[in-house]
Design a protein around this motif. Structure first.
Motif, PDB file in Angstrom:
ATOM      1  N   ARG A  48       0.837  -1.197   0.000  1.00 27.08           N
ATOM      2  CA  ARG A  48       0.000   0.000   0.000  1.00 27.08           C
ATOM      3  C   ARG A  48       0.878   1.257   0.000  1.00 27.08           C
ATOM      4  NH1 ARG A  48      -5.053  -1.826  -1.309  1.00 27.08           N
ATOM      5  NH2 ARG A  48      -5.527  -3.714  -0.098  1.00 27.08           N
ATOM      6  N   THR A  49       0.569   2.205  -0.870  1.00 33.63           N
ATOM      7  CA  THR A  49       1.280   3.496  -0.922  1.00 33.63           C
ATOM      8  C   THR A  49       0.257   4.604  -1.033  1.00 33.63           C
ATOM      9  OG1 THR A  49       1.454   3.613  -3.327  1.00 33.63           O
ATOM     10  CG2 THR A  49       3.159   2.346  -2.150  1.00 33.63           C
ATOM     11  N   GLY A  50       0.745   5.791  -0.880  1.00 35.67           N
ATOM     12  CA  GLY A  50      -0.166   6.932  -1.011  1.00 35.67           C
ATOM     13  C   GLY A  50      -0.720   7.054  -2.405  1.00 35.67           C
ATOM     14  N   ALA A  51       0.028   6.524  -3.334  1.00 35.23           N
ATOM     15  CA  ALA A  51      -0.437   6.605  -4.715  1.00 35.23           C
ATOM     16  C   ALA A  51      -1.302   5.417  -5.102  1.00 35.23           C
ATOM     17  CB  ALA A  51       0.762   6.694  -5.654  1.00 35.23           C
ATOM     18  N   GLY A  52      -1.451   4.453  -4.174  1.00 32.01           N
ATOM     19  CA  GLY A  52      -2.239   3.250  -4.469  1.00 32.01           C
ATOM     20  C   GLY A  52      -1.448   1.996  -4.163  1.00 32.01           C
ATOM     21  N   SER A  53      -1.957   0.847  -4.568  1.00 31.05           N
ATOM     22  CA  SER A  53      -1.326  -0.439  -4.285  1.00 31.05           C
ATOM     23  C   SER A  53      -0.349  -0.802  -5.391  1.00 31.05           C
ATOM     24  CB  SER A  53      -2.383  -1.543  -4.168  1.00 31.05           C
ATOM     25  OG  SER A  53      -3.255  -1.275  -3.079  1.00 31.05           O
ATOM     26  N   ILE A  54       0.798  -1.300  -4.977  1.00 31.06           N
ATOM     27  CA  ILE A  54       1.812  -1.747  -5.929  1.00 31.06           C
ATOM     28  C   ILE A  54       2.004  -3.251  -5.726  1.00 31.06           C
ATOM     29  CG2 ILE A  54       4.224  -1.567  -6.633  1.00 31.06           C
ATOM     30  CD1 ILE A  54       4.195   1.302  -5.643  1.00 31.06           C
TER      31      ILE A  54
END
Length: 668
Positions: A48-54
């Motif tokens: 999970r990242t601030g930009a979405g899931s990687i």
């Protein structure tokens, strides 16, 4: 970098598993029972990242076995059907070839035998012709014996196959139980990780077992299966294996029945064995071979009975009454041998039963089960039709009268619950044997003749007579008109007179005693009674035609010097075409042809059923292969696919390494 390396590494490991699985499919393409496997991929938990899931890579979630339980069960059912019909057809074809073969069957011998009698009737004084009759009679006996021996050989072969089949089934049953245990202990089973190869091995063992006997398979806890016969008798319960066995049949010790042993207890499961090789052997033993024994025996008994009865009322070349042509089929030993005590009788029985053949023309082939109850009551059941006759045998000498035979209590006492199998004809082909040995002993003449006296003035003519018997059928004693060497010395005369109204009458005097007095004369009407209890019954029959006059006398005499008389020879030869079986509806040749036809029909039906069974099994196999089979072209394509994915994952790792090296260079 670590994330990129992890993603590449997961791809390498995942597609390496896929490559290994595909390679395993290819190498097992010809392994019986193998089910194609495939790797099921699943994405790893993303970051999970601030930009979405990687994404973080791939997981091998499961290696799935491609199998359809319905298709697998269908193959088992069709294997049972095909196995049964293949075995049944093999045995029936062997029996059909034996009975229908020109050199192995009975037809040629019967035809030659009756042809020799016909030739001898044309020249009854010829010793070579008489010797030929004896030789052909011996050939008939040898043919009956040879067929019976072949039946016995096939029966023993079937028994051996049944015993070996039970051993083969036990090996498979034990293997299935062991595989159940191994599957239940397989690591990862609780998480749904199935031991695919063990499941394939178990399914293949189940298929092989179904080729031997029809079974039902039920899943149970721990991915195990329970295996039962069709009625529910357990063969495999978890990791516990039962033991299939054979033993002599309780009703007929010469046949085998199937048993099942589990936990120290053995039960009879013979009626529950159907389908597969064992079901085919059991069906052949009970529905084809045993009836063939019975039918061939019936023909042998009827031939002996008919020939003996006719031969005994003839006169041989030395002027003596004819004896038995074939050996006595109603000897005390043979009567006793037709009763088989059941092996299930709780105690030894001292009751001695005997079966006497009373009328071979009414005798049916088959067996009967005789069950005794309280107060000497009985139930007699036709094993083939299920028809039941009941009554009681209250004392020694009492009889059960059946069409063609009777069952007699000779001695001892009957026991409640005891049972016996009644086999009137089973051993008839083995028991038949020649009695006549000398040419001179063949009774081709009839011992009586008649002639009118020289002083007769009417136009009456007396026939040359026909023989009925020389012994009283009720007492087996010689009739008053006969001695062991022919007619009694006392003359028999037929004298014509008239009654008070002027009607023509006749009186028969035998040995000085009138046995018929002033009976009204009817041209062509029989002179003597044919009722054995009537005083005028003499064992022969004459009639007068034309118009005798009062005082005319006809003498019935011993056929002295009647060596050229062929009347009895013609009667014996006529049995080649005369209907003497099935209450006068079949000849011997037709009776044997009926046996051949019945086996032939069963053989043809089994051939059709076998073809249908093969087609169904092939269809089921193809359907299973479409789901579970290995397609080499498809697997080759997958190899290329997984190899490319493996190489791409390796490239990801290479990229990650290059990026890491570049990053290190910036700090130098």
């Amino acid at each position: 970098m670590a994330g990129l390396l992890g993603i590449g590494l997961s791809g390498i490991l995942g597609h390496q598993a896929a490559l290994n699985t595909t390679a395993n499919n290819i190498t097992n393409a010809n392994t019986p029972g193998y089910s194609r496997q495939e790797v099921q991929f699943g994405a790893q938990t993303p970051q999970r990242t601030g930009a979405g899931s990687i994404g973080t890579g791939v997981n091998v979630e499961n290696i799935r076995r491609l199998a359809n339980e319905y298709l697998t069960q269908q193959i088992r059912e069709d294997s049972s059907l095909e196995g049964e019909q293949r075995t049944l057809n093999n045995e029936l074809s062997r029996l059909d070839n034996l009975l229908g073969g020109e050199s192995t069957g009975l037809s040629t011998s019967l035809n030659n035998f009756f042809a020799s009698l016909q030739n001898a009737a044309e020249d009854p004084t010829s010793l070579p012709q008489r010797q030929l009759v004896i030789s052909e009679g011996e050939q008939v006996v040898k043919r009956f014996s040879a067929l019976n021996e072949k039946f016995i050989q096939q029966r023993e072969s079937v028994k051996t196959q049944m015993q070996q089949g039970a051993k083969d089934a036990n090996a498979l049953i034990a293997s299935i139980a062991d595989l159940n245990s191994a599957i239940a202990q397989s690591p990862g089973l609780a998480q749904g990780r199935m031991p695919n190869d063990l499941l394939d091995q178990r399914d293949e063992k189940l298929r092989q077992l179904s080729e031997l006997v029809s079974i039902k398979v039920s899943p149970t806890d721990g991915a195990q299966v329970n295996v039962t016969l069709n009625n529910g008798q357990g063969l495999v319960t978890g990791n516990i294996a039962a033991q299939l066995g054979t033993r002599p049949s309780a009703s007929d010790p010469l046949m085998l029945e199937f048993t099942l042993g589990t936990s120290g207890r053995v039960v009879n499961v013979d009626s529950q064995i159907d389908g597969g090789k064992l079901g085919g052997l059991r069906h052949f033993q009970q529905q084809a071979l045993a009836p063939a024994f019975d039918e061939l025996g019936r023909i042998a008994i009827a031939l002996a009975d008919t020939m003996n009865s006719q031969h005994q009322i003839g006169m041989d070349l030395e002027g003596e009454l004819g004896g038995l042509f074939f050996k006595d089929f109603n000897s005390a030993a043979l009567q006793a041998s037709r009763v088989i005590p059941s092996g299930n009788n709780q105690s030894a029985s001292n009751a001695q039963l005997a079966v006497e053949i009373t009328d071979s023309s009414a005798l049916a082939a088959g067996t009967w089960s005789l069950q005794f109850g309280a107060t000497s009551s009985y139930q007699l059941t036709n094993d083939r039709t299920g028809e039941v006759v009941s009554g009681s045998l209250p004392a020694v000498g009492a009889e059960i009268i059946m069409p063609g035979f009777s069952i007699r209590l000779d001695s001892g006492t009957l026991t409640d619950g005891h049972s016996f199998q009644i086999q009137p004809t089973r051993n008839g082909a083995a028991d038949i044997a020649m009695q006549v040995r000398r040419e001179e002993d063949l009774a081709f003449a009839i011992p009586v003749r008649a002639e009118g006296r020289n002083g007769n003035s009417g136009t009456g003519a007396i026939s040359q007579g026909t023989m009925l018997a020389v012994r009283n059928p009720d007492t087996n004693a010689l009739l008053p008109a006969f001695t062991a060497s022919g007619l009694a010395a006392a003359p028999t005369t037929v004298t014509f007179g008239e009654d008070a109204l002027g009607g023509l009458t006749y009186t028969i005097n035998s040995g000085g005693t009138d046995i018929v007095t002033d009976a009204p004369y009817v041209a062509g009407q029989n002179l003597f009674s044919e009722v054995t209890s009537d005083p005028s019954y003499q064992g022969f029959q004459f009639n007068v035609t034309g118009q005798p006059r009062v005082g005319d006398v006809f003498d019935i005499k011993f056929n002295a010097n009647g060596v050229s008389d062929n009347r009895n020879a013609e009667s014996l030869a006529s049995f080649g075409t005369k209907n003497t079986l099935n209450n006068g509806s079949q000849s011997f040749a037709e009776g044997y042809a009926g046996l051949v036809e019945n086996v032939g029909v069963q053989t043809r039906q089994s051939q059709l059923d076998l073809q249908a069974g093969k087609t169904l099994l092939e269809q089921s196999f193809n359907q299973r292969e479409a789901v579970s089979g290995v397609n080499l072209d498809q697997e080759a394509g997958k190899l290329i696919q997984y190899q490319a994915a493996y190489n791409a994952s390796a490239k990801v790792i290479t990229v990650a390494q290059d990026l890491f090296n570049t990053l290190l260079q910036t700090f130098r």
